[in-house]
Scaffold this active site. Sequence first.
Site, PDB file in Angstrom:
ATOM      1  N   HIS A 262       0.621  -1.129  -0.041  1.00  0.00           N
ATOM      2  CA  HIS A 262       0.115  -0.013   0.006  1.00  0.00           C
ATOM      3  C   HIS A 262       0.908   1.305   0.049  1.00  0.00           C
ATOM      4  O   HIS A 262       0.774   2.221  -0.901  1.00  0.00           O
ATOM      5  CB  HIS A 262      -0.906  -0.113   1.394  1.00  0.00           C
ATOM      6  CG  HIS A 262      -1.839   0.918   1.516  1.00  0.00           C
ATOM      7  ND1 HIS A 262      -3.182   0.992   1.060  1.00  0.00           N
ATOM      8  CD2 HIS A 262      -1.533   2.226   1.834  1.00  0.00           C
ATOM      9  CE1 HIS A 262      -3.709   2.143   1.365  1.00  0.00           C
ATOM     10  NE2 HIS A 262      -2.852   3.101   1.598  1.00  0.00           N
ATOM     11  N   GLU A 263       1.808   1.249   0.911  1.00  0.00           N
ATOM     12  CA  GLU A 263       2.748   2.449   0.820  1.00  0.00           C
ATOM     13  C   GLU A 263       3.539   2.697  -0.079  1.00  0.00           C
ATOM     14  O   GLU A 263       4.066   3.852  -0.550  1.00  0.00           O
ATOM     15  CB  GLU A 263       3.426   2.544   2.345  1.00  0.00           C
ATOM     16  CG  GLU A 263       2.603   2.406   3.770  1.00  0.00           C
ATOM     17  CD  GLU A 263       1.539   3.603   3.636  1.00  0.00           C
ATOM     18  OE1 GLU A 263       1.666   4.581   2.848  1.00  0.00           O
ATOM     19  OE2 GLU A 263       0.422   3.263   4.242  1.00  0.00           O
ATOM     20  N   HIS A 266       1.784   4.761  -2.787  1.00  0.00           N
ATOM     21  CA  HIS A 266       1.751   6.138  -2.393  1.00  0.00           C
ATOM     22  C   HIS A 266       3.229   6.771  -2.702  1.00  0.00           C
ATOM     23  O   HIS A 266       3.288   7.898  -3.173  1.00  0.00           O
ATOM     24  CB  HIS A 266       1.600   6.388  -0.888  1.00  0.00           C
ATOM     25  CG  HIS A 266       0.213   6.510  -0.549  1.00  0.00           C
ATOM     26  ND1 HIS A 266      -0.881   7.252  -1.133  1.00  0.00           N
ATOM     27  CD2 HIS A 266      -0.255   5.454   0.472  1.00  0.00           C
ATOM     28  CE1 HIS A 266      -1.912   6.908  -0.430  1.00  0.00           C
ATOM     29  NE2 HIS A 266      -1.768   5.907   0.553  1.00  0.00           N
ATOM     30  N   GLU A 292      -4.685   7.506  -3.221  1.00  0.00           N
ATOM     31  CA  GLU A 292      -5.238   6.238  -2.488  1.00  0.00           C
ATOM     32  C   GLU A 292      -5.484   5.513  -3.756  1.00  0.00           C
ATOM     33  O   GLU A 292      -5.478   4.211  -3.622  1.00  0.00           O
ATOM     34  CB  GLU A 292      -6.431   6.534  -1.755  1.00  0.00           C
ATOM     35  CG  GLU A 292      -6.924   5.356  -0.851  1.00  0.00           C
ATOM     36  CD  GLU A 292      -5.856   5.178   0.368  1.00  0.00           C
ATOM     37  OE1 GLU A 292      -5.064   5.965   0.708  1.00  0.00           O
ATOM     38  OE2 GLU A 292      -6.031   4.162   0.951  1.00  0.00           O
TER      39      GLU A 292
HETATM   40 ZN    ZN Z   1      -3.094   5.057   2.003  1.00  0.00          ZN
END
Ligand code: ZN
Length: 500
Positions: A262-263, A266, A292
Site C-alpha cells: 500500500h505504502e 503512495h 489512494e
Molecule cells: Zn493510503
Amino acid sequence: MNATFEQLRTRLAEISDLRKAGQLLSWDQQTMMPPAGAGGRAEQLATLGRMAHELFVSPETGRLLEELRPYEESLDPDSDEASLIRVSRRDFEKASRVPGDLRAELTRAAAQGYQVWLEAKAASDFGKFLPALERNVELVHRYVECFEPGEETYDVLLDDYERGAKTSEVRAAFAGLKEALIPLIEEIGDEEGDDDVLEGVYPIEAQRRLSQEVVELFGYREGSWRLDPTVHPFASGGGSSDIRITTHYFETNLESLFATMHEYGHGLYEHQVDPALDRSPLGSGVSLGLHESQSRMWENLVGRSRPFWRFLYPRVRELFPEQLGDVEAEAFYRAVNRVRPSLIRIHADEVTYNLHVILRFELEQEIVEGRVDLRELPEEWNRRMWEYLRVEVPNDAVGVLQDTHWSSGLIGYFPTYSLGNIMSVQIWERLKEDLPDLEEGFERGEFAPLREWLGEHLHRHGRKFTPTETLERVVGGGLDAAPYLRYLREKHGSAAAAQA
Ligand code: ZN
C-alpha cells in the site's frame, strides 16, 4: 526568462524546502526519535509550519501572483510555468481567506481533541469525547464561513482533500456502490476461503526481508528509497528522490506485507512526479483520492491478485516453511482475499471497506448540516453498522471512537478512501488496454511496465492539473464506480466462488 516569475519560483522553492524539512522531522518522529523528544519536536514542527505559512500568505506572494497575470496568459496553460502560477494563485487565495487566529485555534483544538480522544477511546466513553467534538464542529463551521458558499456546506471541506470535487457527485457514486455492495456482501456470506490457514507466528526478521524484497521487486531508482518500521504505516519523504515508506510488523500475521505494498503505491506516485516540479507546490500527488488509487492499486489489484501470488508464493513459503508448508497457493490466495464484515475500518477487506467509509461520509454531512444531534452519534453509528454490515457494535471504542480523524477536526477526508478504490479500477481498465499482457508479466515478477505506464500517464503531472482534470487525462472521463463494482463482482461474487 521573466524576472518576476523567477522571484515567485524562488520563493515557492524556499517554502517547499521548509515543508519538506517538516515532513522529514515528522518521519523521524514516527520512526527514529526517542519518545522524550516529543516536546521539542512539536515546537520545531510548529515553527517550520508557521514560517512556511507566513512566507506563503505574505502580501509579497500576492503581489508577484498579481503581476504575473499577463505573463501567465502568454503561456501554454499546460506548461509547468503557467501551471505553477495558476495552482499557486488558487492555493494562495484559499490560504489567505482563513484568519491567523482561527488557524491557530483550529491547530490548538486539533491537538487537544486528539488527547481527549485517546483517553475517551481507552475508556470507551463517547461522553468524554463529546465536548471536544462539539468544539471541533463549531470551528469547522467558522472555517467554512471563510469561503464562498458552495452548493452545500460539505463542498468546502471536501475541497481541502479533493480539490474541486462536489459532494453531490461523490454522493451519487457512493449511492450506487452502497446499493450494490450490501447484497453482494450478503451473497458472499461466509462461503469465502478460510483465513485460519494463516494463523501462526511469523518471525519479524523474515517479514522484514519479505517487505524489503517486494519493494525491490516492484522497483525504484537506486539509492532513493527507505523502508522502516512504525506504529501506523505511512509514506513520506524529502522529494521525488528521497522516498520514505513505513510498515508495521505484527508477529501473528502478514499484514505488514500488505501495508508495505500500500505504502509503495503512495511512495511510487511521489517518486515519479516529474523532477522538474521538485521544490515547488506542484511536486507531489494531486489529491488524497488519486493518491489512494495508487496505494490501493498496488495493495489490492496487484498484491491480492492470483498472478502476483503465483510468482511470490514460493518465496513466501521459503521464508515461512513451518507456518505455510502445508498451505497450497490457492488456499493462501483465498485467505488474503477473504470477505467478512467486521467492526474496524482499517482491518476491513476490500469489499466491506467501502461501507465503513460511506457510513462516515453520510454522518459527516449530517454533522455539518446539523441534521444529527452529536449526542446521538454512537446510536446512529451502531444502527448503520447493523443496517449496512450486519455487525453489532459492542462499545464505542470499536465503534464511533475507532478513528482519529474527527478528533483533529478532519471532516471531508474519509470519502477520499473510497474515491481511491473507485479510481484505481478506472485507471486499471484503461492501462490494461495498453498493456494486455500485464498480469502474465506479474507471474514472471515483471512490474516495470505497470510502474512506467503510471509514471507516464499519471504520476509525472504532479499537481499541475486539478484532480478531475488529471483523472480525465488518464482515463478520458470522470468519476465512475461501474468498473470497480464489476471488478468486485468478478473477483468476489458467487460466480467467482463457484469457479475457484
Ligand atoms: Zn493510503
